[in-house]
Design a protein around this motif. Structure first.
Motif, PDB file in Angstrom:
ATOM      1  N   VAL A 165      26.593  73.501  43.162  1.00 39.70           N
ATOM      2  CA  VAL A 165      25.286  74.164  43.257  1.00 39.70           C
ATOM      3  C   VAL A 165      24.179  73.150  43.533  1.00 39.70           C
ATOM      4  O   VAL A 165      23.363  73.338  44.440  1.00 39.70           O
ATOM      5  N   LEU A 166      24.146  72.082  42.771  1.00 40.85           N
ATOM      6  CA  LEU A 166      23.116  71.059  42.988  1.00 40.85           C
ATOM      7  C   LEU A 166      23.268  70.415  44.364  1.00 40.85           C
ATOM      8  O   LEU A 166      22.278  70.188  45.070  1.00 40.85           O
ATOM      9  N   GLY A 167      24.503  70.116  44.754  1.00 41.28           N
ATOM     10  CA  GLY A 167      24.739  69.502  46.063  1.00 41.28           C
ATOM     11  C   GLY A 167      24.336  70.399  47.220  1.00 41.28           C
ATOM     12  O   GLY A 167      23.645  69.967  48.145  1.00 41.28           O
ATOM     13  N   LEU A 168      24.765  71.656  47.193  1.00 39.84           N
ATOM     14  CA  LEU A 168      24.396  72.576  48.273  1.00 39.84           C
ATOM     15  C   LEU A 168      22.898  72.849  48.291  1.00 39.84           C
ATOM     16  O   LEU A 168      22.295  72.930  49.365  1.00 39.84           O
ATOM     17  N   ALA A 169      22.295  72.981  47.115  1.00 45.48           N
ATOM     18  CA  ALA A 169      20.840  73.202  47.062  1.00 45.48           C
ATOM     19  C   ALA A 169      20.105  72.020  47.697  1.00 45.48           C
ATOM     20  O   ALA A 169      19.168  72.207  48.483  1.00 45.48           O
ATOM     21  N   GLY A 170      20.541  70.805  47.382  1.00 45.61           N
ATOM     22  CA  GLY A 170      19.910  69.625  47.960  1.00 45.61           C
ATOM     23  C   GLY A 170      20.105  69.536  49.456  1.00 45.61           C
ATOM     24  O   GLY A 170      19.152  69.290  50.210  1.00 45.61           O
ATOM     25  N   GLY A 171      21.321  69.750  49.915  1.00 46.20           N
ATOM     26  CA  GLY A 171      21.606  69.656  51.347  1.00 46.20           C
ATOM     27  C   GLY A 171      20.926  70.752  52.150  1.00 46.20           C
ATOM     28  O   GLY A 171      20.286  70.486  53.174  1.00 46.20           O
ATOM     29  N   ILE A 172      21.049  71.987  51.696  1.00 52.64           N
ATOM     30  CA  ILE A 172      20.425  73.105  52.406  1.00 52.64           C
ATOM     31  C   ILE A 172      18.905  72.972  52.361  1.00 52.64           C
ATOM     32  O   ILE A 172      18.223  73.190  53.369  1.00 52.64           O
ATOM     33  N   GLY A 173      18.376  72.598  51.210  1.00 56.40           N
ATOM     34  CA  GLY A 173      16.929  72.405  51.099  1.00 56.40           C
ATOM     35  C   GLY A 173      16.425  71.361  52.068  1.00 56.40           C
ATOM     36  O   GLY A 173      15.393  71.549  52.739  1.00 56.40           O
ATOM     37  N   GLN A 174      17.132  70.252  52.180  1.00 58.91           N
ATOM     38  CA  GLN A 174      16.719  69.199  53.110  1.00 58.91           C
ATOM     39  C   GLN A 174      16.739  69.710  54.544  1.00 58.91           C
ATOM     40  O   GLN A 174      15.805  69.449  55.315  1.00 58.91           O
TER      41      GLN A 174
END
Length: 177
Positions: free
Chosen positions: A155-164
């Motif tokens: 969740v944290l990884g996808l949120a960071g990547g998608i957010g970027q």
């Protein structure tokens, strides 16, 4: 501790060291390899990750810190999330158009790195890690593996990547046509 437990902990150590130090080397190369940070920034600008210098610094720093964090097994789901974010962005911006296989510069390698890091977040870093040395089998340690480790990493990884990507990625216009 049984012989199996000991072998499994050594296996986790080997996996953490290889994955983590490989990622840290990628970050080091962005800082100090041919072209240095300026070259990395130009490359990021050319692929639509603007401002390039900002993303070069963020990517290089994240690669070094997530790599070293995973290698030593410190708060393992957090560096694993860094792997997920980094590899998601790399797969989307650079490798997606090339298909799956790495021989055609596809996203296969990105998937293997991210999934391996998530696997480590799920299993836990093992007895030969800072997680174990600092937290042992305490209640806090239970947040550093299992379903919690998996959830934090993904969740944290996808949120960071998608957010970027949503905030910063502007693919360059196609030439010709």
């Amino acid at each position: 501790m049984t012989a199996y437990d000991s072998a499994a902990d050594v296996g986790l150590l080997i996996l953490r060291l290889v994955l983590g130090l490989t990622m840290a080397a990628h970050g080091y190369n962005k800082f100090f390899g041919k072209g240095g940070l300026a070259g990395t920034a130009g490359w990021f600008d050319s692929m639509g990750m603007k401002p390039g210098m900002f993303h070069a610094r963020i990517a290089a720093t994240t690669e070094v810190t997530a790599g070293l964090g995973l290698a030593v097994g410190l708060l393992t789901p957090i560096p694993a999330a860094g792997f997920v974010a980094l590899m998601f962005v790399a797969a989307w911006t650079v490798h997606r158009k090339n298909g799956f296989f790495i021989v055609k510069e596809g996203w296969e390698y990105n998937l293997i790195l991210a999934a391996s890091a998530v696997g480590l977040a799920t299993t836990g870093a093992g007895r030969f890690s800072l997680d174990y040395a600092l937290f042992g089998t305490s209640d806090l340690a239970s947040l550093l593996h299992g379903w919690w480790g998996l959830t934090i990493a993904v969740v944290l990884g996808l949120a960071g990547g998608i957010g970027q990507l949503v905030i910063f990625y502007r693919p360059p216009a196609k030439q010709g046509g």
